[in-house]
Design a protein around this motif. Structure first.
Motif, mmCIF file in Angstrom:
data_model
loop_
_atom_site.group_PDB
_atom_site.id
_atom_site.type_symbol
_atom_site.label_atom_id
_atom_site.label_comp_id
_atom_site.label_asym_id
_atom_site.label_seq_id
_atom_site.Cartn_x
_atom_site.Cartn_y
_atom_site.Cartn_z
ATOM 1 N N ILE A 90 0.843 -1.210 0.000
ATOM 2 C CA ILE A 90 0.000 0.000 0.000
ATOM 3 C C ILE A 90 0.872 1.252 0.000
ATOM 4 O O ILE A 90 0.611 2.213 -0.732
ATOM 5 C CB ILE A 90 -0.948 -0.009 1.222
ATOM 6 C CG1 ILE A 90 -2.008 -1.098 1.061
ATOM 7 C CG2 ILE A 90 -1.590 1.356 1.430
ATOM 8 C CD1 ILE A 90 -2.826 -1.375 2.321
ATOM 9 N N CYS A 93 2.079 1.940 -3.402
ATOM 10 C CA CYS A 93 1.091 1.754 -4.474
ATOM 11 C C CYS A 93 0.840 3.055 -5.249
ATOM 12 O O CYS A 93 0.715 4.128 -4.653
ATOM 13 C CB CYS A 93 -0.218 1.244 -3.862
ATOM 14 S SG CYS A 93 -1.522 1.040 -5.085
ATOM 15 N N LYS A 94 0.769 2.919 -6.556
ATOM 16 C CA LYS A 94 0.394 4.057 -7.405
ATOM 17 C C LYS A 94 -0.708 3.619 -8.362
ATOM 18 O O LYS A 94 -0.749 4.024 -9.518
ATOM 19 C CB LYS A 94 1.610 4.552 -8.184
ATOM 20 C CG LYS A 94 2.676 5.150 -7.278
ATOM 21 C CD LYS A 94 3.855 5.652 -8.064
ATOM 22 C CE LYS A 94 4.885 6.257 -7.119
ATOM 23 N NZ LYS A 94 6.142 6.575 -7.788
ATOM 24 N N ALA A 95 -1.584 2.745 -7.868
ATOM 25 C CA ALA A 95 -2.565 2.125 -8.754
ATOM 26 C C ALA A 95 -3.766 2.999 -9.069
ATOM 27 O O ALA A 95 -4.583 2.641 -9.904
ATOM 28 C CB ALA A 95 -3.035 0.800 -8.154
ATOM 29 N N CYS A 96 -3.905 4.122 -8.361
ATOM 30 C CA CYS A 96 -4.976 5.052 -8.755
ATOM 31 C C CYS A 96 -4.482 6.473 -8.555
ATOM 32 O O CYS A 96 -3.405 6.698 -7.989
ATOM 33 C CB CYS A 96 -6.270 4.785 -7.983
ATOM 34 S SG CYS A 96 -6.339 5.518 -6.347
ATOM 35 N N LEU A 98 -5.142 8.731 -6.554
ATOM 36 C CA LEU A 98 -4.983 9.273 -5.208
ATOM 37 C C LEU A 98 -3.520 9.239 -4.742
ATOM 38 O O LEU A 98 -3.147 9.968 -3.835
ATOM 39 C CB LEU A 98 -5.859 8.500 -4.216
ATOM 40 C CG LEU A 98 -7.375 8.598 -4.473
ATOM 41 C CD1 LEU A 98 -8.147 7.805 -3.425
ATOM 42 C CD2 LEU A 98 -7.830 10.052 -4.492
ATOM 43 N N ALA A 99 -2.715 8.398 -5.394
ATOM 44 C CA ALA A 99 -1.292 8.328 -5.024
ATOM 45 C C ALA A 99 -0.599 9.667 -5.266
ATOM 46 O O ALA A 99 0.330 10.030 -4.551
ATOM 47 C CB ALA A 99 -0.603 7.229 -5.829
ATOM 48 N N ARG A 102 -1.538 12.169 -2.188
ATOM 49 C CA ARG A 102 -1.406 11.800 -0.766
ATOM 50 C C ARG A 102 -0.072 12.282 -0.198
ATOM 51 O O ARG A 102 0.917 12.395 -0.940
ATOM 52 C CB ARG A 102 -1.497 10.281 -0.622
ATOM 53 C CG ARG A 102 -0.224 9.578 -1.092
ATOM 54 C CD ARG A 102 -0.306 8.076 -1.021
ATOM 55 N NE ARG A 102 0.895 7.473 -1.558
ATOM 56 C CZ ARG A 102 0.943 6.318 -2.208
ATOM 57 N NH1 ARG A 102 -0.158 5.621 -2.424
ATOM 58 N NH2 ARG A 102 2.079 5.849 -2.656
ATOM 59 N N VAL A 163 -10.527 2.963 0.864
ATOM 60 C CA VAL A 163 -9.368 3.438 0.093
ATOM 61 C C VAL A 163 -8.306 3.891 1.078
ATOM 62 O O VAL A 163 -8.602 4.438 2.130
ATOM 63 C CB VAL A 163 -9.706 4.584 -0.896
ATOM 64 C CG1 VAL A 163 -10.605 4.085 -2.006
ATOM 65 C CG2 VAL A 163 -10.274 5.791 -0.212
ATOM 66 N N LYS A 164 -7.065 3.625 0.738
ATOM 67 C CA LYS A 164 -5.968 3.827 1.690
ATOM 68 C C LYS A 164 -5.274 5.178 1.525
ATOM 69 O O LYS A 164 -4.358 5.490 2.273
ATOM 70 C CB LYS A 164 -4.918 2.719 1.537
ATOM 71 C CG LYS A 164 -5.485 1.299 1.457
ATOM 72 C CD LYS A 164 -6.338 0.909 2.647
ATOM 73 C CE LYS A 164 -6.696 -0.578 2.605
ATOM 74 N NZ LYS A 164 -7.707 -0.928 3.619
ATOM 75 N N CYS A 165 -5.680 5.955 0.532
ATOM 76 C CA CYS A 165 -5.098 7.283 0.324
ATOM 77 C C CYS A 165 -6.214 8.325 0.342
ATOM 78 O O CYS A 165 -7.347 8.037 -0.059
ATOM 79 C CB CYS A 165 -4.346 7.354 -1.004
ATOM 80 S SG CYS A 165 -3.046 6.110 -1.145
ATOM 81 N N ALA A 180 -9.829 -0.082 -7.529
ATOM 82 C CA ALA A 180 -8.371 -0.301 -7.544
ATOM 83 C C ALA A 180 -7.865 -0.710 -6.167
ATOM 84 O O ALA A 180 -6.929 -1.495 -6.042
ATOM 85 C CB ALA A 180 -7.666 0.977 -8.018
ATOM 86 N N CYS A 181 -8.466 -0.162 -5.124
ATOM 87 C CA CYS A 181 -7.965 -0.379 -3.764
ATOM 88 C C CYS A 181 -8.599 -1.593 -3.083
ATOM 89 O O CYS A 181 -8.063 -2.101 -2.093
ATOM 90 C CB CYS A 181 -8.225 0.875 -2.932
ATOM 91 S SG CYS A 181 -6.967 1.166 -1.671
ATOM 92 N N PHE A 184 -6.672 -4.717 -1.675
ATOM 93 C CA PHE A 184 -5.935 -4.570 -0.411
ATOM 94 C C PHE A 184 -6.847 -4.876 0.781
ATOM 95 O O PHE A 184 -6.472 -5.569 1.720
ATOM 96 C CB PHE A 184 -5.396 -3.145 -0.264
ATOM 97 C CG PHE A 184 -4.234 -2.822 -1.169
ATOM 98 C CD1 PHE A 184 -3.117 -3.647 -1.214
ATOM 99 C CD2 PHE A 184 -4.245 -1.686 -1.951
ATOM 100 C CE1 PHE A 184 -2.036 -3.346 -2.034
ATOM 101 C CE2 PHE A 184 -3.172 -1.365 -2.769
ATOM 102 C CZ PHE A 184 -2.062 -2.204 -2.813
HETATM 103 FE FE1 SF4 Z 1 -3.155 2.407 -4.300
HETATM 104 FE FE2 SF4 Z 1 -5.403 2.374 -2.854
HETATM 105 FE FE3 SF4 Z 1 -3.738 4.469 -2.667
HETATM 106 FE FE4 SF4 Z 1 -5.158 4.085 -4.899
HETATM 107 S S1 SF4 Z 1 -6.004 4.548 -2.840
HETATM 108 S S2 SF4 Z 1 -2.963 4.600 -4.769
HETATM 109 S S3 SF4 Z 1 -5.216 1.828 -5.046
HETATM 110 S S4 SF4 Z 1 -3.303 2.341 -2.044
#
Ligand code: SF4
Length: 281
Positions: A90, A93-96, A98-99, A102, A163-165, A180-181, A184
């Motif tokens: 996490i 992560c740059k999968a969406c 929000l990375a 953050r 969502v983690k971000c 995307a999140c 996790f």
């Molecule tokens: Fe990755 Fe989740 Fe953060 Fe998006 S919100 S960048 S999927 S950890």
């Protein structure tokens, strides 16, 4: 104003905000659109994620190291061996999108063998600054709510978000971001195997339970969440932010927590005896 009226108004404003900010690409059914136009409905958000969003979510999940196309928990290529592995994934992560905005990702925190997982919507400004979940005013209220039923993040809980971000300006997470999140969250649930999940707020409840039903209809009930071979009862309730905004909702949240405590005591003898020790019967 009744609780139904307040919930209807809150949902109406949420959806209106979603439209204005372009947050959700929603296609409500015709009857819901009609009610929305008249401003009468609690708008159960029976939204459909556009194909574009689904594709975006899938490709982004693949980028994060997960196989896609399933939320059953059985089709992920990344099988973490520990909660720390998930947190490490996490944090990088740059999968969406929000990375990009953050300060810190917020994987979650708590014990490794929790009786209960608490799942909210997403980190706010305080959480983003510290990389820890539920540490602002709403988080402090959540801690007090949990303590009232003998639950503590350093003793028997794990707290995280869908969502983690942090979504910028505390907007709701978009469907593509939640898609995307979600792997996790699913992996955290599979590893931690809590006895029960307390899900706070409409957005988290709808994402976790894959439903468009509003929080007023969902709260105070146990709904089975099936991931792979495991089934975990989930109780949705109001988000502590909603309780700070409208204190009249606190009595409903307390009703939910008492039901939650009763169910948990029926599952865990240790918890049942801890309630007695804390004098919180
Ligand atoms: Fe990755 Fe989740 Fe953060 Fe998006 S919100 S960048 S999927 S950890």
């Amino acid at each position: 104003m009744t609780i139904e009226d307040k919930t209807a108004l809150t949902s109406f404003l949420n959806l209106a905000g979603d439209y204005i900010k372009g947050g959700y690409k929603v296609t409500p059914p015709p009857d819901i659109q009609e009610q929305y136009q008249e401003g009468l409905s609690s708008l159960p958000l029976a939204y459909q994620i556009d194909e574009d969003d689904e594709e975006a979510g899938e490709s982004l999940s693949a980028e994060a190291g997960f196989a896609t196309g399933s939320t059953s928990g059985s089709n992920h290529s990344f099988i973490p061996s520990s909660i720390e592995d998930i947190a490490a994934a996490i944090n990088t992560c740059k999968a969406c999108g929000l990375a990009a905005t953050r300060k810190n990702a917020v994987p979650g925190e708590g014990v490794k063998n929790p009786l209960v997982m608490v799942i909210g919507e997403g980190p706010g400004a305080d959480e983003d600054s510290l990389g820890r979940p539920f540490v602002g005013k709403a988080g402090q209220l959540l801690d007090r709510m949990l303590a009232a039923i003998s639950l503590y993040r350093d003793k028997n809980c794990f707290i995280t978000n869908t969502v983690k971000c942090r979504p910028p300006e505390n907007r709701n997470p978009e469907p593509g971001e939640m898609a995307a999140c979600y792997p996790f969250l699913e992996q955290q649930i599979l590893l931690l195997k809590p006895s029960l999940i307390l899900c706070v707020g409409r957005v988290a409840a709808q994402d976790l339970l894959k439903t468009g039903t509003g929080i007023n209809a969902l709260r105070g009930k146990f709904i089975d969440l099936k991931i792979g071979e495991i089934i975990i009862p989930v109780m949705p309730t109001f988000h502590p932010s909603a309780l700070l905004w409208d204190s009249s909702l606190k009595s409903y949240a307390w009703d939910d927590l008492r039901l939650f405590r009763t169910r948990l005591a029926s599952i865990s003898e240790e918890y049942a005896s801890s309630i007695g020790k804390d004098g919180k019967n």
